[in-house]
Design a protein around this motif. Structure first.
Motif, mmCIF file in Angstrom:
data_model
loop_
_atom_site.group_PDB
_atom_site.id
_atom_site.type_symbol
_atom_site.label_atom_id
_atom_site.label_comp_id
_atom_site.label_asym_id
_atom_site.label_seq_id
_atom_site.Cartn_x
_atom_site.Cartn_y
_atom_site.Cartn_z
ATOM 1 N N GLY A 84 -46.243 -25.910 -44.745
ATOM 2 C CA GLY A 84 -47.192 -24.813 -44.868
ATOM 3 C C GLY A 84 -48.365 -24.958 -43.920
ATOM 4 N N MET A 85 -48.879 -26.181 -43.772
ATOM 5 C CA MET A 85 -49.974 -26.409 -42.831
ATOM 6 C C MET A 85 -49.541 -26.101 -41.405
ATOM 7 S SD MET A 85 -51.822 -29.925 -44.086
ATOM 8 C CE MET A 85 -52.816 -30.006 -45.592
ATOM 9 N N ARG A 86 -48.326 -26.528 -41.046
ATOM 10 C CA ARG A 86 -47.816 -26.260 -39.705
ATOM 11 C C ARG A 86 -47.695 -24.761 -39.465
ATOM 12 N NH1 ARG A 86 -47.087 -29.324 -34.947
ATOM 13 N NH2 ARG A 86 -45.421 -28.389 -33.709
ATOM 14 N N ALA A 87 -47.421 -23.998 -40.533
ATOM 15 C CA ALA A 87 -47.278 -22.543 -40.418
ATOM 16 C C ALA A 87 -48.618 -21.823 -40.444
ATOM 17 C CB ALA A 87 -46.383 -22.014 -41.535
ATOM 18 N N GLY A 88 -49.707 -22.585 -40.563
ATOM 19 C CA GLY A 88 -51.021 -21.972 -40.436
ATOM 20 C C GLY A 88 -51.847 -21.875 -41.687
ATOM 21 N N VAL A 89 -51.397 -22.408 -42.815
ATOM 22 C CA VAL A 89 -52.206 -22.382 -44.035
ATOM 23 C C VAL A 89 -53.321 -23.422 -43.902
ATOM 24 C CG1 VAL A 89 -52.209 -22.701 -46.540
ATOM 25 C CG2 VAL A 89 -50.245 -21.644 -45.423
ATOM 26 N N PRO A 90 -54.594 -23.048 -44.062
ATOM 27 C CA PRO A 90 -55.698 -23.998 -43.902
ATOM 28 C C PRO A 90 -55.622 -25.154 -44.893
ATOM 29 C CG PRO A 90 -56.521 -21.732 -43.880
ATOM 30 C CD PRO A 90 -55.073 -21.675 -44.316
ATOM 31 N N ALA A 91 -56.138 -26.304 -44.482
ATOM 32 C CA ALA A 91 -56.095 -27.491 -45.336
ATOM 33 C C ALA A 91 -56.826 -27.260 -46.651
ATOM 34 C CB ALA A 91 -56.700 -28.686 -44.592
ATOM 35 N N GLY A 92 -57.965 -26.543 -46.604
ATOM 36 C CA GLY A 92 -58.716 -26.289 -47.832
ATOM 37 C C GLY A 92 -57.946 -25.436 -48.813
ATOM 38 N N VAL A 93 -57.241 -24.423 -48.303
ATOM 39 C CA VAL A 93 -56.424 -23.569 -49.175
ATOM 40 C C VAL A 93 -55.250 -24.365 -49.732
ATOM 41 C CG1 VAL A 93 -54.933 -21.531 -49.234
ATOM 42 C CG2 VAL A 93 -57.106 -21.452 -47.996
ATOM 43 N N THR A 94 -54.637 -25.213 -48.898
ATOM 44 C CA THR A 94 -53.539 -26.065 -49.374
ATOM 45 C C THR A 94 -54.018 -26.974 -50.498
ATOM 46 O OG1 THR A 94 -52.542 -26.075 -47.170
ATOM 47 C CG2 THR A 94 -51.826 -27.781 -48.697
ATOM 48 N N ALA A 95 -55.191 -27.578 -50.304
ATOM 49 C CA ALA A 95 -55.741 -28.459 -51.348
ATOM 50 C C ALA A 95 -55.991 -27.691 -52.634
ATOM 51 C CB ALA A 95 -57.034 -29.096 -50.842
ATOM 52 N N LEU A 96 -56.452 -26.445 -52.507
ATOM 53 C CA LEU A 96 -56.689 -25.628 -53.696
ATOM 54 C C LEU A 96 -55.395 -25.370 -54.447
ATOM 55 C CD1 LEU A 96 -58.188 -23.629 -55.543
ATOM 56 C CD2 LEU A 96 -57.872 -21.890 -53.777
ATOM 57 N N VAL A 97 -54.366 -24.928 -53.732
ATOM 58 C CA VAL A 97 -53.097 -24.588 -54.383
ATOM 59 C C VAL A 97 -52.470 -25.826 -55.035
ATOM 60 C CG1 VAL A 97 -50.752 -23.727 -54.020
ATOM 61 C CG2 VAL A 97 -52.678 -22.637 -52.848
ATOM 62 N N ILE A 98 -52.365 -26.912 -54.280
ATOM 63 C CA ILE A 98 -51.768 -28.137 -54.828
ATOM 64 C C ILE A 98 -52.658 -28.739 -55.912
ATOM 65 C CG2 ILE A 98 -50.872 -30.428 -54.269
ATOM 66 C CD1 ILE A 98 -49.279 -28.073 -53.112
ATOM 67 N N GLY A 99 -53.977 -28.579 -55.761
ATOM 68 C CA GLY A 99 -54.904 -29.124 -56.746
ATOM 69 C C GLY A 99 -54.825 -28.457 -58.098
ATOM 70 N N LEU A 100 -54.145 -27.319 -58.171
ATOM 71 C CA LEU A 100 -53.965 -26.648 -59.457
ATOM 72 C C LEU A 100 -52.799 -27.230 -60.249
ATOM 73 C CD1 LEU A 100 -54.551 -22.933 -58.399
ATOM 74 C CD2 LEU A 100 -56.016 -24.316 -59.874
ATOM 75 N N ASN A 101 -52.195 -28.316 -59.741
ATOM 76 C CA ASN A 101 -51.017 -28.861 -60.432
ATOM 77 C C ASN A 101 -51.283 -29.296 -61.869
ATOM 78 O OD1 ASN A 101 -51.031 -32.056 -60.583
ATOM 79 N ND2 ASN A 101 -51.889 -31.564 -58.587
ATOM 80 N N PRO A 102 -52.481 -29.794 -62.247
ATOM 81 C CA PRO A 102 -52.665 -30.123 -63.663
ATOM 82 C C PRO A 102 -52.521 -28.903 -64.567
ATOM 83 C CG PRO A 102 -54.382 -31.148 -62.336
ATOM 84 C CD PRO A 102 -53.666 -30.169 -61.450
ATOM 85 N N VAL A 103 -52.951 -27.742 -64.076
ATOM 86 C CA VAL A 103 -52.839 -26.520 -64.859
ATOM 87 C C VAL A 103 -51.372 -26.104 -64.990
ATOM 88 C CG1 VAL A 103 -53.586 -24.118 -65.016
ATOM 89 C CG2 VAL A 103 -55.104 -25.822 -63.991
ATOM 90 N N VAL A 104 -50.645 -26.151 -63.878
ATOM 91 C CA VAL A 104 -49.222 -25.786 -63.896
ATOM 92 C C VAL A 104 -48.432 -26.785 -64.732
ATOM 93 C CG1 VAL A 104 -47.177 -25.368 -62.474
ATOM 94 C CG2 VAL A 104 -49.436 -24.695 -61.642
ATOM 95 N N ILE A 105 -48.767 -28.069 -64.607
ATOM 96 C CA ILE A 105 -48.086 -29.101 -65.392
ATOM 97 C C ILE A 105 -48.265 -28.845 -66.883
ATOM 98 C CG2 ILE A 105 -48.170 -31.544 -66.047
ATOM 99 C CD1 ILE A 105 -48.788 -32.132 -63.073
#
Length: 304
Positions: A84-105
């Motif tokens: 996703g980062m290689r495709a242009g998703v900013p690091a901050g947005v990536t951290a936000l999406v992945i950082g929501l894993n406790p909620v999804v879990i």
């Protein structure tokens, strides 16, 4: 118990800079090549640590379960993150999406493991969805659901499903040995992708330094710090640290990568922080599920 502010700040900084290192790595070399080298070196490092500390290695069916969790937690997560980062998703947005894993879990655990979920966690799930929509909405409006968004969401599915799988099938595994097994299992998956992906290494030194940071700090230091945070403050308090990681990542990425946060990303950061705080709350009336604390330690053996 209380988490010392210095320990919390250092842990958050290590997690945040791991996304920055990942972005720098995939900007200098093909993403799956970076991931393969990172996994292989981290596997050797974690196996060495497990050997020195005389960790107990999983065997038989348990070994197979740990390997499957590694394919999800390590392989699928980082294929999505770095792709996703290689495709242009900013690091901050990536951290936000992945950082929501406790909620999804929490949501997956309620469905798959039949764990009790309080009202606060339900609200957290709703707010978490709103955070992702806010952060990715501008990109969707411009390009639709492109490869970058799809891969980033795949990373979120991987880390969340991997954690739930660990809780269901990998109880009682030493975290150091489990990390080594997971990395060994995930390396061939990304290795095959690296053989067929386009692109070449354009900045060898930058790529090497990024991988070195990911191996030493994200894999070894990040995992150790997380274990210490859980030991001192408990799994629920440790989970709330996720709420600060995206904001710190966005702040660090701004001057280093030139990624200026959009309005939607800022709104997403605020909503994501709220979602993580709500999603990691433990209802006072509810008793922790058997093995919850132990598996919470194992949910984050390595970082991005």
């Amino acid at each position: 118990m209380r988490i010392p502010p210095g320990l919390a700040a250092l842990t958050i900084l290590i997690w945040a800079t791991s996304y920055l290192a990942g972005a720098l790595g995939v900007a200098a070399a093909p993403p799956f090549l970076v991931t393969t080298v990172r996994f292989a070196l981290a596997a050797v490092l974690m196996a060495g640590i497990a050997a020195v500390t005389r960790a107990r290695w999983p065997r038989g069916r348990l070994l197979a379960h740990v390997a499957v969790s590694g394919l999800l937690f390590q392989g699928v997560q980082f294929v999505g993150v770095y792709g996703g980062m290689r495709a242009g998703v900013p690091a901050g947005v990536t951290a936000l999406v992945i950082g929501l894993n406790p909620v999804v879990i929490a949501g997956l655990a309620a469905v798959v493991l039949r764990e009790r979920i309080g009202r606060a966690r339900v609200v957290g799930l709703v707010v978490g969805v709103a955070a992702v929509v806010a952060a990715l909405g501008g990109r969707v409006a411009e390009t639709g659901i492109d490869a970058g968004i799809g891969l980033t969401l795949l990373g979120l599915v991987g880390v969340s499903a991997g954690a739930v799988y660990q809780q269901r099938f990998c109880q009682g595994v030493d975290v150091k040995a489990a990390s080594a097994v997971q990395l060994v299992a995930a390396t061939p998956l990304v290795g095959v992708l690296a053989l067929v992906e386009p692109g070449t290494v354009t900045e060898p030194l930058q790529a090497a330094l990024a991988v070195l940071w990911l191996v030493v700090f994200a894999s070894a230091a990040g995992g150790t710090l997380f274990l210490e945070v859980v030991r001192r403050g408990g799994a629920a308090r440790a989970g709330t640290l996720f709420s600060a990681v995206p904001s710190v990542t966005a702040l660090v990425s701004w001057p280093v990568l030139g990624e200026t946060p959009s309005v939607g990303a800022v709104v997403g950061l605020v909503l994501g922080a709220v979602a993580c705080v709500l999603g990691t709350r433990t209802p006072k009336a509810a008793e922790p599920a058997p093995g919850t604390h132990q598996m919470a330690v194992q949910e984050q053996p390595t970082r991005a």
